[in-house]
Design a protein around this motif. Structure first.
Motif, mmCIF file in Angstrom:
data_model
loop_
_atom_site.group_PDB
_atom_site.id
_atom_site.type_symbol
_atom_site.label_atom_id
_atom_site.label_comp_id
_atom_site.label_asym_id
_atom_site.label_seq_id
_atom_site.Cartn_x
_atom_site.Cartn_y
_atom_site.Cartn_z
ATOM 1 N N GLU A 65 5.529 -2.431 -7.988
ATOM 2 C CA GLU A 65 5.195 -3.130 -6.747
ATOM 3 C C GLU A 65 6.463 -3.476 -5.955
ATOM 4 O O GLU A 65 6.532 -3.264 -4.737
ATOM 5 N N HIS A 66 7.482 -3.988 -6.641
ATOM 6 C CA HIS A 66 8.727 -4.364 -5.950
ATOM 7 C C HIS A 66 9.430 -3.135 -5.382
ATOM 8 O O HIS A 66 9.958 -3.168 -4.272
ATOM 9 N N THR B 219 12.418 9.282 -6.220
ATOM 10 C CA THR B 219 12.496 8.139 -7.127
ATOM 11 C C THR B 219 13.383 8.505 -8.311
ATOM 12 O O THR B 219 13.434 9.665 -8.725
ATOM 13 N N ALA B 220 14.083 7.501 -8.831
ATOM 14 C CA ALA B 220 14.864 7.641 -10.061
ATOM 15 C C ALA B 220 14.421 6.489 -10.958
ATOM 16 O O ALA B 220 14.708 5.326 -10.672
ATOM 17 N N GLU B 221 13.705 6.812 -12.020
ATOM 18 C CA GLU B 221 13.040 5.784 -12.814
ATOM 19 C C GLU B 221 13.474 5.820 -14.267
ATOM 20 O O GLU B 221 13.521 6.869 -14.881
ATOM 21 N N GLY C 36 4.146 8.155 -9.486
ATOM 22 C CA GLY C 36 2.720 8.265 -9.720
ATOM 23 C C GLY C 36 1.909 7.515 -8.685
ATOM 24 O O GLY C 36 0.904 8.034 -8.182
ATOM 25 N N ARG C 37 2.326 6.294 -8.356
ATOM 26 C CA ARG C 37 1.601 5.505 -7.338
ATOM 27 C C ARG C 37 1.660 6.189 -5.980
ATOM 28 O O ARG C 37 0.675 6.236 -5.247
ATOM 29 N N LEU C 38 2.833 6.730 -5.649
ATOM 30 C CA LEU C 38 2.973 7.411 -4.363
ATOM 31 C C LEU C 38 2.134 8.680 -4.314
ATOM 32 O O LEU C 38 1.468 8.955 -3.315
ATOM 33 N N ASP D 262 0.842 -1.185 0.000
ATOM 34 C CA ASP D 262 0.000 0.000 0.000
ATOM 35 C C ASP D 262 0.886 1.247 0.000
ATOM 36 O O ASP D 262 1.663 1.444 0.944
ATOM 37 N N PRO D 263 0.801 2.087 -1.038
ATOM 38 C CA PRO D 263 1.623 3.295 -1.064
ATOM 39 C C PRO D 263 1.382 4.207 0.140
ATOM 40 O O PRO D 263 2.306 4.869 0.606
#
Length: 155
Positions: free
Chosen positions: A144-145, A20-22, A31-33, A3-4
């Motif tokens: 998710e990971h 984050t570094a994506e 985005g999820r966070l 769960d974020p």
């Protein structure tokens, strides 16, 4: 499923923000966070560094590391995470770089993703082979990971 909102609450309790570094996820982790209302007090920023040039310019990845190991490597994930931490107000940073597909090679198959986590304890990396599930599924599994890694780092 991580769960974020839980990840954000852990960051708040620790008094740190998240960066984050994506690469292969193109901003999906951030985005999820940030889908969670009120996340601005726990999320500092996200770096979307899809190209190698962006990794170098925005995160300070060393061109020598790219040349020696390639963009999909734990070495690059480590430098991405460390760079995000250094270039933000965050206390923890997660980085992802991988082959979402389609395609890949024998050496770096579709579904391989390298993760990095950087915080006051240093930088940790790991590689997960999600397999050739298709681009959307690999990206979803990567998000998710990454959230699970953040949760563990903040616990």
């Amino acid at each position: 499923m991580t769960d974020p909102a839980e990840v954000l609450d852990l960051a708040r309790r620790r008094g740190v923000m998240i960066a984050t570094a994506e690469s292969c996820t193109g901003g999906l982790i951030a985005g999820r966070l940030t889908d969670v209302p009120g996340s601005s007090d726990a999320v500092d920023r996200g770096f979307i560094t899809y190209s190698n040039a962006a990794k170098v310019e925005m995160l300070g990845i060393r061109p020598q590391t790219l040349e020696a190991h390639g963009a999909v490597s734990e070495e690059i994930a480590a430098e991405m995470a460390a760079g995000a931490l250094a270039r933000s107000q965050a206390g923890v940073a997660v980085a992802v770089t991988g082959i979402a597909g389609p395609g890949g090679s024998e050496r770096k198959p579709e579904g391989r993703v390298c993760f990095g986590i950087a915080d006051a304890r240093g930088v940790r990396t790991e590689t997960v082979d999600f397999g050739p599930r298709g681009r959307a599924a690999v990206r979803a599994a990567t998000v998710e990971h990454a959230l699970a890694l953040l949760k563990a780092a903040l616990a």
